[in-house]
Design a protein around this motif. Structure first.
Motif, PDB file in Angstrom:
ATOM      1  N   LEU A 435      -6.004 -27.435 -19.784  1.00 25.74           N
ATOM      2  CA  LEU A 435      -5.661 -28.562 -20.644  1.00 25.74           C
ATOM      3  C   LEU A 435      -4.829 -28.095 -21.827  1.00 25.74           C
ATOM      4  O   LEU A 435      -3.822 -28.701 -22.185  1.00 25.74           O
ATOM      5  N   ILE A 436      -5.281 -26.984 -22.422  1.00 23.56           N
ATOM      6  CA  ILE A 436      -4.586 -26.521 -23.622  1.00 23.56           C
ATOM      7  C   ILE A 436      -3.187 -26.034 -23.258  1.00 23.56           C
ATOM      8  O   ILE A 436      -2.205 -26.346 -23.947  1.00 23.56           O
ATOM      9  N   ALA A 439      -0.989 -28.974 -22.806  1.00 29.73           N
ATOM     10  CA  ALA A 439      -0.582 -29.599 -24.070  1.00 29.73           C
ATOM     11  C   ALA A 439       0.495 -28.774 -24.760  1.00 29.73           C
ATOM     12  O   ALA A 439       1.497 -29.321 -25.225  1.00 29.73           O
ATOM     13  N   VAL A 440       0.300 -27.462 -24.800  1.00 26.02           N
ATOM     14  CA  VAL A 440       1.274 -26.625 -25.504  1.00 26.02           C
ATOM     15  C   VAL A 440       2.624 -26.675 -24.808  1.00 26.02           C
ATOM     16  O   VAL A 440       3.672 -26.815 -25.450  1.00 26.02           O
ATOM     17  N   THR A 442       3.857 -28.993 -23.139  1.00 25.78           N
ATOM     18  CA  THR A 442       4.514 -30.276 -23.381  1.00 25.78           C
ATOM     19  C   THR A 442       5.435 -30.172 -24.602  1.00 25.78           C
ATOM     20  O   THR A 442       6.562 -30.655 -24.592  1.00 25.78           O
ATOM     21  N   VAL A 443       4.901 -29.527 -25.649  1.00 23.74           N
ATOM     22  CA  VAL A 443       5.713 -29.366 -26.856  1.00 23.74           C
ATOM     23  C   VAL A 443       6.922 -28.488 -26.559  1.00 23.74           C
ATOM     24  O   VAL A 443       8.041 -28.764 -26.996  1.00 23.74           O
TER      25      VAL A 443
END
Lengths: 501, 531
Positions: A435-436, A439-440, A442-443
């Motif tokens: 998940l992390i 998310a990262v 994505t940025v």
């Protein structure tokens, strides 16, 4: 093994029964022959008519696929002595193939560099149909040999697609790379399969003896065999470390072909993977090889490598190649949930990714014209000359990044939801790590995707703005449709998601 | 008037679509379309403000039925097979925390349109993006469904990126992407927490999981053993604390809280005046509002446990922002840093978790909304005339532009907390909250309040010093006669933007009860959550 000999009548009966479930594929085979014959018979305008025939054919096949949905209402069906498995998810995958193939067939003659190809395009359509046939088999095969055959069908067709433009040095080079990598990968896969066969005497992975046999053998050779098979499938999915061919091939091949490889074959890879993993996931005693751990690690590496490598690219097709590797990582994230919800999320994510990616590649064709090497710098200040195309590009990129309001965002939410949902049941720390990472990255993806709007709108070009020579209106309409679809599914995801259950 | 909030949110979108359909030959009318949209909004939100009822039965916060003008409709319904339905509602409503911010935002947006008269290129794009941003901002303040909130929250980023990047200054590309990356970094993790909360909370009436923020505030709605129910851990840390920190970071980037503020000076300096006004006036409040509505309301016990650190961050922001402002030579950068300092009071007031402190924080947000909009507008007035903002290039502007100087005096004195203006009320109540916190709930030591007061002193220093450097003394301009000719006094359009802002600051300063009476019930209900 105590296999009872099957009489010839039984075998024939089985084949005859199976054929009724094999209508779309039969139709594709006939379509393939028809397109070849038509291409040979007509000299002038062969491309045009072959395209029309292909489109009609695909619509017909799509309609047959829809009918199949009713055939499996009572449960999944094994075909041709357990070679193929027809079930709901595989039919949904087939429907996706038809829709995307339809789009790409419409798109092919709109690409300037392919259009000006002197051989004509009729053969390209024929090859494409053959590949779609292979993709159908990939989505259904549950027998090691059948898997190998399906993957090879797709591979050989894809080699031809990539190297279609023989006058282009890059295309030839990328075609050769693709062939070499492809054959190495299939050789490796075949070796893995032979190991598994040696351990069990079975090729049918849904057969109880297959898994029983595997758990009785020492885990090291079994794991090796599984890893080798997965490596072969990974070549199609292009996860790290089986991704080396991707940037070169995407850069060299014609843009519509890239659109094909980056969406259809990738999705078929996921289809095959879901089929292959199903018996292992539902077999309670399976401890030899931790698929969740394996794919979690692969997914994390793929997400990181794909997205970070994309940052330094200047060629747009190369950048999209690396980003598509990143998307594979994201898809694997949905896969490792091994849950019904995860598969739905995966399907949604893949479809939406495919629409946005095909749209983005269409825009590459639009801006590139005959120049096949389009770099981000070439887009400088061109948003103002073609504002509509520019806005569509932004919309499609937003979807690829996964920002609201776009379908890509909903895909991301669905994937994250399915992972979190599984996490709260088993508290597997790898899922959190996934998940992390998701998310990262994505940025990170924002950073490189937004180089395109940056150049389109924020920078101004030094030379006088060059409008594109005779921009294709059809291409723009298609691009507009894709963008509208991406926004529509962003606001009302239920339209698609409730179809995929 | 059943759908007045929907009307309020989507009015800009409607006008934006009209604008997109207008031919380019009507280029000069685009700004009037945008102005019309914002004026309609001012009218609607003014109507809302005056019809907003007060009393204990209208306090909102954790009681869905106490929200006013609420609307709820099914939006997304995804079947998840065995897991039931993923239900996302279009759920909007206002309570005391949001009503003032809505009204303030509408006025600031109208002022920002007046400030965008200076925009000369690609007007259609500018105003279309502006109206999209407007819609997103109003939507954030109204949304009561976390998913909806998140959509509007993220939707603000894209128009801002283009507004800064296409119409900004020299380093606009850098500033735009820095802003975007910073905010997105905060919000992707917010997305994960949001989904985690979704799976932890069930709607008591339907039994389904829900994104409803109000249900998330009730500990009874958390399923036993779910991710964010009490006493769960993630990576060995308490899960609820981790979630609070993640959400706080996302909003703290917006506020901005030192040390997450570095995008702000760049964004402000490069942005065109209108965008600076929106950034300072409205977007920073989204951060403060998010902390109150999401962080504090959903995780009150974590907020109480971490109050000291929140207060400390507030104090650091106040002092660090003020000291930086003292050192600036670019007028716009100075005001950007003063924003960091003033928003520090908001955080300090919230951290005290007293009625005075939180009322002060809300008041300070409203006050800073009007005043920062005014300050940036004033900078824009000079900048559009001579394209320079370097403080030492100007001297003795008072004799050259007397009316302009009056507005600057009002804005500066109001901002430094002169009694009679709104900022005094906001800062005073935040500090009172911080002072009384030591005796009421023991969360903040009183030295924090003292340090906060030093911040007021520092803000007096940099504002007065700037006044002295730029406006007083003999007129000397680095641009010579051309500048002297260019620096005409404020015109009608500029006055009509500045006067309402000055009036609002003054009216709220003199009759603070106009605001306090509307927000008091909600603040009490919020403080009640902490116990």
């Amino acid at each position: 093994m105590n296999e009872s000999p099957i009489s010839i009548t039984e075998q024939l009966n089985n084949i005859l029964q199976s054929i009724t479930y094999f209508v779309p594929e039969t139709a594709l085979a006939i379509l393939f022959l028809l397109v070849i014959i038509l291409g040979l018979a007509l000299k002038k305008d062969a491309g045009r008519f072959c395209q029309l025939l292909t489109l009609f054919g695909l619509v017909f096949v799509f309609q047959r696929d829809v009918q199949q949905l009713y055939l499996v209402l009572s449960g999944p069906k094994f075909l041709f002595s357990n070679m193929l498995l027809l079930h709901h998810v595989s039919i949904v995958f087939k429907l996706i193939f038809e829709v995307l193939a339809f789009l790409i067939v419409v798109y092919i003659p709109l690409d300037q560099s392919l259009k000006s190809h002197k051989k004509g395009l009729s053969d390209l359509y024929a090859i494409l149909i053959a590949v779609v046939f292979g993709l159908h088999l990939m989505a259904m095969s549950v027998n090691l040999l059948m898997i190998y055959l399906a993957v090879e069908t797709v591979s050989i067709g894809s080699f031809l697609l990539v190297a279609y433009q023989t006058e282009n040095r890059f295309a030839v080079e990328s075609g050769l790379k693709y062939v070499l990598f492809g054959f190495a990968a299939s050789a490796v896969m075949l070796y893995g399969m032979s190991l598994l066969y040696a351990a069990t005497g079975q090729l049918d992975i849904f057969n109880g003896h297959f898994l029983d046999g595997l758990i009785r053998v020492h885990p090291v050779p079994v794991s090796l065999g599984i890893i080798l098979v997965l490596a072969g499938i990974g070549f199609k999915l292009s996860f790290v470390p089986m991704h080396f061919w991707v940037p070169d091939v995407y850069e060299g091949a014609a843009t519509p072909v890239v659109a094909f490889l980056s969406t259809l074959t990738k999705i078929a890879g996921f289809a095959l993977l879901t089929n292959c993993l199903t018996p292992f996931v539902f077999f309670g005693k399976w401890t030899t090889f931790d698929f969740r751990l394996f794919f979690s690690v692969i997914s994390i590496i793929t997400l990181i490598a794909g997205n970070f490598a994309a940052i330094v690219q200047t060629n747009i097709k190369r950048m999209l190649a690396y980003s598509s590797i990143g998307h594979t990582g994201f898809g694997l994230m949905a896969l490792v949930t091994f849950s019904q919800q995860g598969i739905s999320a995966l399907l949604f994510y893949l479809i939406v990714y495919a629409f946005a990616n095909i749209g983005a590649l269409m825009l590459c064709s639009f801006y590139a014209g005959k120049n096949s090497m389009l770099s981000v710098e070439d887009l400088r200040g061109r948003g103002k000359a073609h504002p509509f195309a520019g806005v569509c590009f932004v919309v499609l990129l937003i979807s690829l990044i996964g920002l609201p309001v776009s379908a890509g965002f909903n895909g991301k939410v669905l994937v994250f939801s399915s992972v979190i949902d599984v996490y709260r049941q088993n508290h597997n720390v790898w899922l959190l790590a996934l998940l992390i990472t998701g998310a990262v990255t994505t940025v990170v993806s924002l950073f490189y995707y937004f180089k395109i709007p940056l150049n389109l709108f924020l920078k101004t070009s030094a030379q006088t703005e060059t409008a594109i020579e005779n921009p294709s209106a059809t291409l723009l309409i298609l691009i507009g449709l894709m963008s509208a679809l991406v926004i529509l599914l962003g606001i009302f995801p239920s339209l698609l998601a409730n179809l995929l259950r | 008037m059943d759908h007045i909030l929907t009307l309020l949110i989507f009015t800009p979108l409607l006008f934006g679509l009209v604008l997109l359909l207008l031919p380019v030959s009507l280029r000069n009318s685009f700004k009037y379309v945008a102005l019309a949209a914002t004026l309609v909004q001012v009218f609607l939100s003014g109507w809302l403000y005056f019809h907003f009822q007060t009393g204990a039965s209208f306090s909102g916060i954790n009681h869905a039925e106490q929200y006013q003008f609420a609307e709820k409709a099914n939006w997304i319904s995804l079947s998840l097979g065995s897991l039931g339905n993923m239900q996302i509602d279009y759920f909007v409503g206002v309570d005391g925390l949001s009503i003032g911010l809505l009204f303030m935002s509408s006025i600031v947006m109208a002022v920002a349109v007046l400030a965008s008269w200076e925009i000369k290129t690609n007007l259609k794009g500018f105003f279309a993006l502006f109206l999209l941003l407007d819609m997103a901002v109003i939507g954030v303040f109204c949304a009561l469904d976390f998913f909806l909130f998140y959509i509007f929250y993220e939707l603000m980023l894209l128009p801002l990126y283009f507004l800064i990047g296409m119409w900004g200054g020299v380093r606009r590309e850098y500033a735009a992407i820095k802003f975007f990356l910073y905010t997105l970094f905060g919000s992707v993790f917010m997305l994960l927490v949001m989904i985690g909360l979704y799976f932890s909370v069930t709607d008591p009436t339907t039994g389904n999981h829900t994104f409803n923020i109000i249900h998330m505030m009730n500990p009874a709605n958390y399923a036993q053993g779910s991710i964010f129910s009490a006493h769960q851990t993630l990576f060995g840390l308490p899960a609820r604390s981790l979630a609070f920190v993640v959400l706080f970071i996302a909003f703290a980037i917006k506020v901005p809280v030192v040390p997450l503020h570095t995008w702000l000076p760049d964004a402000h300096v490069e942005a065109p005046t209108a965008v600076s006004i929106i950034l300072a006036g409205v977007l920073l409040k989204v951060g403060g509002y998010g902390i109150l509505r999401i962080c504090f309301s959903i995780f009150p016990e974590v907020a109480t446990a971490g109050a000291f650190w929140l207060g400390l961050l507030g104090v650091i922001s106040i002092l660090y922002g003020a000291l930086n402002a003292l050192a600036q030579t670019d007028l716009k950068r100075l005001i950007a840093y003063s924003s960091v300092s003033h928003m520090g009071f908001v955080l300090l007031g919230m951290a005290s978790q007293t009625t005075e402190g939180i009322s002060g924080a809300v008041m300070q947000m409203l006050s800073h909304g009007f005043l920062s909009a005014m300050l940036f507008f004033l900078v824009g007035v000079i900048y559009t005339r001579v394209h320079d903002r370097y403080i030492y290039n100007f001297r003795g502007l008072a004799s050259l532009m007397p009316q302009f100087t009056v507005f600057v005096l009002i804005a500066f004195f109001a901002s430094l907390g002169l009694p009679g203006f709104s900022a005094f009320m906001g800062e005073a109540f935040s500090l009172i909250g911080a002072f009384t916190s030591a005796s009421v709930n023991g969360l903040l030591p009183s030295w924090m309040a003292i340090c906060g007061s030093v911040g007021i002193l520092l803000s007096a220093a940099y504002f007065l010093w700037t006044l002295q450097r730029m406006f007083f003394g003999e007129t000397r301009l680095s641009g010579g006669e051309t500048w002297r000719a260019a620096l005409t006094d404020v015109n009608f359009r500029e006055k009509s933007a500045l006067i309402p802002l000055a009036l609002m600051a003054l009216v709220i300063g003199i009759f603070p009860s106009l605001v306090f009476s509307k927000i008091n019930d909600s603040v009490l209900a919020l403080v009640h959550l902490f116990r």
